[in-house]
Design a protein around this motif. Structure first.
Motif, PDB file in Angstrom:
ATOM      1  N   ALA A   1       0.829  -1.201   0.000  1.00  0.00           N
ATOM      2  CA  ALA A   1       0.000   0.000   0.000  1.00  0.00           C
ATOM      3  C   ALA A   1       0.867   1.257   0.000  1.00  0.00           C
ATOM      4  CB  ALA A   1      -0.934  -0.005   1.213  1.00  0.00           C
ATOM      5  N   VAL A   2       1.879   1.299   0.862  1.00  0.00           N
ATOM      6  CA  VAL A   2       2.756   2.462   0.913  1.00  0.00           C
ATOM      7  C   VAL A   2       3.494   2.617  -0.415  1.00  0.00           C
ATOM      8  CG1 VAL A   2       4.761   3.513   2.041  1.00  0.00           C
ATOM      9  CG2 VAL A   2       3.043   2.322   3.413  1.00  0.00           C
ATOM     10  N   PHE A   3       4.025   1.532  -0.919  1.00  0.00           N
ATOM     11  CA  PHE A   3       4.741   1.570  -2.191  1.00  0.00           C
ATOM     12  C   PHE A   3       3.823   2.048  -3.302  1.00  0.00           C
ATOM     13  CE2 PHE A   3       5.900  -0.649  -6.164  1.00  0.00           C
ATOM     14  CZ  PHE A   3       7.159  -0.097  -6.375  1.00  0.00           C
ATOM     15  N   GLY A   4       2.594   1.527  -3.318  1.00  0.00           N
ATOM     16  CA  GLY A   4       1.657   1.885  -4.380  1.00  0.00           C
ATOM     17  C   GLY A   4       1.326   3.363  -4.409  1.00  0.00           C
ATOM     18  N   VAL A   5       1.028   3.945  -3.234  1.00  0.00           N
ATOM     19  CA  VAL A   5       0.630   5.353  -3.249  1.00  0.00           C
ATOM     20  C   VAL A   5       1.821   6.281  -3.491  1.00  0.00           C
ATOM     21  CG1 VAL A   5      -1.366   4.924  -1.764  1.00  0.00           C
ATOM     22  CG2 VAL A   5       0.794   5.674  -0.734  1.00  0.00           C
ATOM     23  N   LEU A   6       3.026   5.814  -3.169  1.00  0.00           N
ATOM     24  CA  LEU A   6       4.204   6.640  -3.420  1.00  0.00           C
ATOM     25  C   LEU A   6       4.728   6.503  -4.845  1.00  0.00           C
ATOM     26  CD1 LEU A   6       6.340   6.224  -0.159  1.00  0.00           C
ATOM     27  CD2 LEU A   6       4.861   8.134  -0.797  1.00  0.00           C
ATOM     28  N   ARG A   7       4.373   5.431  -5.510  1.00  0.00           N
ATOM     29  CA  ARG A   7       4.942   5.170  -6.837  1.00  0.00           C
ATOM     30  C   ARG A   7       4.675   6.299  -7.841  1.00  0.00           C
ATOM     31  NH1 ARG A   7       4.778  -0.735  -9.697  1.00  0.00           N
ATOM     32  NH2 ARG A   7       2.540  -0.508  -9.416  1.00  0.00           N
ATOM     33  N   PRO A   8       3.470   6.899  -7.872  1.00  0.00           N
ATOM     34  CA  PRO A   8       3.268   7.966  -8.868  1.00  0.00           C
ATOM     35  C   PRO A   8       4.063   9.237  -8.592  1.00  0.00           C
ATOM     36  CG  PRO A   8       1.266   7.615  -7.580  1.00  0.00           C
ATOM     37  CD  PRO A   8       2.216   6.540  -7.198  1.00  0.00           C
ATOM     38  N   ILE A   9       4.566   9.409  -7.360  1.00  0.00           N
ATOM     39  CA  ILE A   9       5.334  10.629  -7.083  1.00  0.00           C
ATOM     40  C   ILE A   9       6.840  10.385  -7.046  1.00  0.00           C
ATOM     41  CG2 ILE A   9       3.415  11.376  -5.613  1.00  0.00           C
ATOM     42  CD1 ILE A   9       5.536  11.334  -3.271  1.00  0.00           C
ATOM     43  N   ARG A  10       7.252   9.122  -7.076  1.00  0.00           N
ATOM     44  CA  ARG A  10       8.659   8.808  -6.818  1.00  0.00           C
ATOM     45  C   ARG A  10       9.605   9.613  -7.699  1.00  0.00           C
ATOM     46  NH1 ARG A  10      13.113   9.007  -6.586  1.00  0.00           N
ATOM     47  NH2 ARG A  10      14.710   7.424  -6.185  1.00  0.00           N
ATOM     48  N   TYR A  11       9.282   9.778  -8.964  1.00  0.00           N
ATOM     49  CA  TYR A  11      10.201  10.466  -9.868  1.00  0.00           C
ATOM     50  C   TYR A  11       9.738  11.873 -10.235  1.00  0.00           C
ATOM     51  CZ  TYR A  11      12.365   5.947  -9.837  1.00  0.00           C
ATOM     52  OH  TYR A  11      12.986   4.779  -9.406  1.00  0.00           O
ATOM     53  N   LEU A  12       8.730  12.361  -9.511  1.00  0.00           N
ATOM     54  CA  LEU A  12       8.396  13.777  -9.575  1.00  0.00           C
ATOM     55  C   LEU A  12       9.307  14.523  -8.603  1.00  0.00           C
ATOM     56  CD1 LEU A  12       4.473  13.634  -9.510  1.00  0.00           C
ATOM     57  CD2 LEU A  12       5.967  13.804 -11.513  1.00  0.00           C
ATOM     58  N   LYS A  13       9.259  15.837  -8.631  1.00  0.00           N
ATOM     59  CA  LYS A  13      10.124  16.611  -7.749  1.00  0.00           C
ATOM     60  C   LYS A  13       9.873  16.275  -6.285  1.00  0.00           C
ATOM     61  CE  LYS A  13      11.517  21.278  -6.422  1.00  0.00           C
ATOM     62  NZ  LYS A  13      12.857  20.763  -6.095  1.00  0.00           N
ATOM     63  N   SER A  14       8.602  16.130  -5.908  1.00  0.00           N
ATOM     64  CA  SER A  14       8.284  15.822  -4.518  1.00  0.00           C
ATOM     65  C   SER A  14       8.873  14.484  -4.101  1.00  0.00           C
ATOM     66  CB  SER A  14       6.770  15.818  -4.304  1.00  0.00           C
ATOM     67  OG  SER A  14       6.130  14.947  -5.222  1.00  0.00           O
ATOM     68  N   GLY A  15       8.797  13.485  -4.980  1.00  0.00           N
ATOM     69  CA  GLY A  15       9.344  12.175  -4.660  1.00  0.00           C
ATOM     70  C   GLY A  15      10.864  12.173  -4.610  1.00  0.00           C
ATOM     71  N   ARG A  16      11.472  12.913  -5.517  1.00  0.00           N
ATOM     72  CA  ARG A  16      12.940  13.009  -5.497  1.00  0.00           C
ATOM     73  C   ARG A  16      13.418  13.679  -4.214  1.00  0.00           C
ATOM     74  NH1 ARG A  16      11.822  14.802 -10.810  1.00  0.00           N
ATOM     75  NH2 ARG A  16      12.440  16.942 -10.285  1.00  0.00           N
ATOM     76  N   ASP A  17      12.714  14.726  -3.809  1.00  0.00           N
ATOM     77  CA  ASP A  17      13.059  15.399  -2.558  1.00  0.00           C
ATOM     78  C   ASP A  17      12.889  14.456  -1.366  1.00  0.00           C
ATOM     79  OD1 ASP A  17      13.593  17.675  -3.984  1.00  0.00           O
ATOM     80  OD2 ASP A  17      11.787  18.769  -3.359  1.00  0.00           O
ATOM     81  N   MET A  18      11.830  13.684  -1.374  1.00  0.00           N
ATOM     82  CA  MET A  18      11.555  12.750  -0.281  1.00  0.00           C
ATOM     83  C   MET A  18      12.690  11.748  -0.117  1.00  0.00           C
ATOM     84  SD  MET A  18       8.432   9.987   0.004  1.00  0.00           S
ATOM     85  CE  MET A  18       9.067   9.100  -1.449  1.00  0.00           C
ATOM     86  N   VAL A  19      13.127  11.165  -1.220  1.00  0.00           N
ATOM     87  CA  VAL A  19      14.206  10.177  -1.162  1.00  0.00           C
ATOM     88  C   VAL A  19      15.519  10.816  -0.739  1.00  0.00           C
ATOM     89  CG1 VAL A  19      15.620   8.626  -2.577  1.00  0.00           C
ATOM     90  CG2 VAL A  19      13.120   8.601  -2.795  1.00  0.00           C
ATOM     91  N   GLU A  20      15.741  12.042  -1.177  1.00  0.00           N
ATOM     92  CA  GLU A  20      16.992  12.730  -0.848  1.00  0.00           C
ATOM     93  C   GLU A  20      17.070  13.111   0.627  1.00  0.00           C
ATOM     94  OE1 GLU A  20      19.464  16.817  -2.046  1.00  0.00           O
ATOM     95  OE2 GLU A  20      17.722  16.191  -3.226  1.00  0.00           O
ATOM     96  N   HIS A  21      15.936  13.432   1.242  1.00  0.00           N
ATOM     97  CA  HIS A  21      15.958  13.960   2.602  1.00  0.00           C
ATOM     98  C   HIS A  21      15.469  12.992   3.672  1.00  0.00           C
ATOM     99  CE1 HIS A  21      16.054  17.693   0.148  1.00  0.00           C
ATOM    100  NE2 HIS A  21      16.829  18.121   1.133  1.00  0.00           N
ATOM    101  N   THR A  22      15.149  11.747   3.301  1.00  0.00           N
ATOM    102  CA  THR A  22      14.718  10.764   4.298  1.00  0.00           C
ATOM    103  C   THR A  22      15.438   9.445   4.049  1.00  0.00           C
ATOM    104  OG1 THR A  22      12.857   9.766   3.070  1.00  0.00           O
ATOM    105  CG2 THR A  22      12.428  11.846   4.232  1.00  0.00           C
ATOM    106  N   ARG A  23      15.140   8.472   4.904  1.00  0.00           N
ATOM    107  CA  ARG A  23      15.778   7.152   4.800  1.00  0.00           C
ATOM    108  C   ARG A  23      14.946   6.151   3.998  1.00  0.00           C
ATOM    109  NH1 ARG A  23      15.614   5.415  10.626  1.00  0.00           N
ATOM    110  NH2 ARG A  23      13.766   6.752  10.568  1.00  0.00           N
ATOM    111  N   ILE A  24      13.909   6.622   3.326  1.00  0.00           N
ATOM    112  CA  ILE A  24      12.971   5.693   2.706  1.00  0.00           C
ATOM    113  C   ILE A  24      13.482   5.094   1.398  1.00  0.00           C
ATOM    114  CG2 ILE A  24      11.656   7.276   1.216  1.00  0.00           C
ATOM    115  CD1 ILE A  24       9.095   5.945   2.391  1.00  0.00           C
ATOM    116  N   GLY A  25      14.531   5.659   0.833  1.00  0.00           N
ATOM    117  CA  GLY A  25      14.998   5.237  -0.485  1.00  0.00           C
ATOM    118  C   GLY A  25      15.372   3.768  -0.585  1.00  0.00           C
TER     119      GLY A  25
END
Length: 329
Positions: free
Chosen positions: A285-309
């Motif tokens: 569920a978490v992966f699914g809802v994050l998948r559409p944003i992962r490679y948008l700016k918001s998703g790139r920022d999320m991976v860069e600034h958290t441990r979720i990557g």
């Protein structure tokens, strides 16, 4: 004949010095896989928040009840090892339970997190499915249905709606004996995580347009429908996201997103997945809802600034390639 030959091979292997240890040390691993309602609306705009967010193996066991009359113990042990090996070979050849689904069609918006949650489940379980991209303005592709949101999943003629209910029904068909043990975190996805996404995706006009670029390549839409959906939709969702931000008491969009990502990583408690060695329904569920944003700016920022990557990368590997069936045009 195939089973008989397999038994012969198994008996032969059982007589080899390392046979018993190799069987116990290398059990066959099968991909008997494991993995909300976001209805906030803005009545003042046709592009309300629903616009984008609507949303056995058979336990094969062989038991030999008779013992040999002579050399009973040795004979029984030999046959037990051979039968176990044969059962393992036959077990490995069983079709995945997901194959019981013959005709699966998903009515979706490409960038909808709830639709992507369903797709993550279908992809992980290798359930082939067709996709019908719904025009988010006139929704002409789902005029036949009384339910006017997405996702809608048609499974062998049965209509399923609401992403969480869809997944519950499919999971029950695949694993009738295994109840979902991650319900609390799945509710967190539906009741918190998704509410953080919209203010981030549509944080600025440029980010809103970035998220709507999908419409230029998805669906059987005319040129004017694509342009209208992209620009009018992006503009409307930019303003809707501001209302959602206020409604959910979000002061800093990115900070809220980062906090949610860190909360999820903490929940893993050092494990690869919330489900342990394999993803749970909450992981999907978490992966699914994050998948559409992962490679948008918001998703790139999320991976860069958290441990979720790292967790996200593991999930990409586990979910694997899309099971979508591309229709011939």
């Amino acid at each position: 004949m195939k089973r008989f030959s397999g038994l012969n091979r198994a008996i032969f292997r059982a007589t080899q010095p390392a046979a018993a240890s190799s069987i116990s040390a290398n059990p066959t691993h099968h991909r008997i896989l494991q993995t909300a309602p976001y209805s906030s609306s803005s009545s003042s705009s046709p592009f309300n928040s629903r616009f984008l967010w609507h949303h056995e193996i058979v336990n094969h066991s062989t038991h030999w009840s008779r013992s040999a009359a002579a050399n009973g113990v040795a004979g029984t042990m030999l046959f037990s090892v051979a039968a176990s090996t044969l059962a393992e070979e036959v077990h490995a050849k069983e079709l995945p339970p997901a194959k019981k689904f013959n005709d699966v069609v998903l009515y979706q918006y490409e960038a909808c997190p709830f639709c992507n949650k369903v797709k993550a489940f279908l992809d992980y379980y290798d359930i082939p499915y067709k996709v019908v991209e719904v025009n988010p303005i006139n929704k002409k592709e789902i005029k036949w249905s009384d339910y006017k949101k997405v996702p809608i999943l048609m499974v062998d003629g049965e209509q399923m709606v609401d992403s969480s209910e869809i997944i519950d029904k499919l999971f029950l068909k695949i694993h009738p004996e295994n109840p979902d043990s991650s319900l609390e975190w799945r509710r967190w996805v539906d009741n918190h995580l998704v509410h953080v996404l919209s203010p981030n995706i549509y944080r600025s006009p440029s980010e809103a347009l970035e998220s709507f670029d999908y419409i230029t390549t998805q669906g059987n839409f005319s040129f004017m429908e694509r342009i209208t959906a992209k620009y009018a939709g992006a503009a409307a969702m930019y303003f809707v996201s501001k209302k959602l931000k206020k409604r959910h008491n979000i002061t800093d969009e990115r900070a809220a997103l980062y906090e949610a990502a860190e909360k999820w990583v903490d929940a893993l408690n050092g494990q690869k997945f919330l489900g342990g060695s394999k993803p749970s329904l909450a992981d999907l569920a978490v992966f699914g809802v994050l998948r559409p944003i992962r490679y948008l700016k918001s998703g790139r920022d999320m991976v860069e600034h958290t441990r979720i990557g790292e967790w996200y990368s593991r999930m990409e590997s586990e979910v694997g390639e899309s099971s979508r069936v591309m229709e011939q045009k």
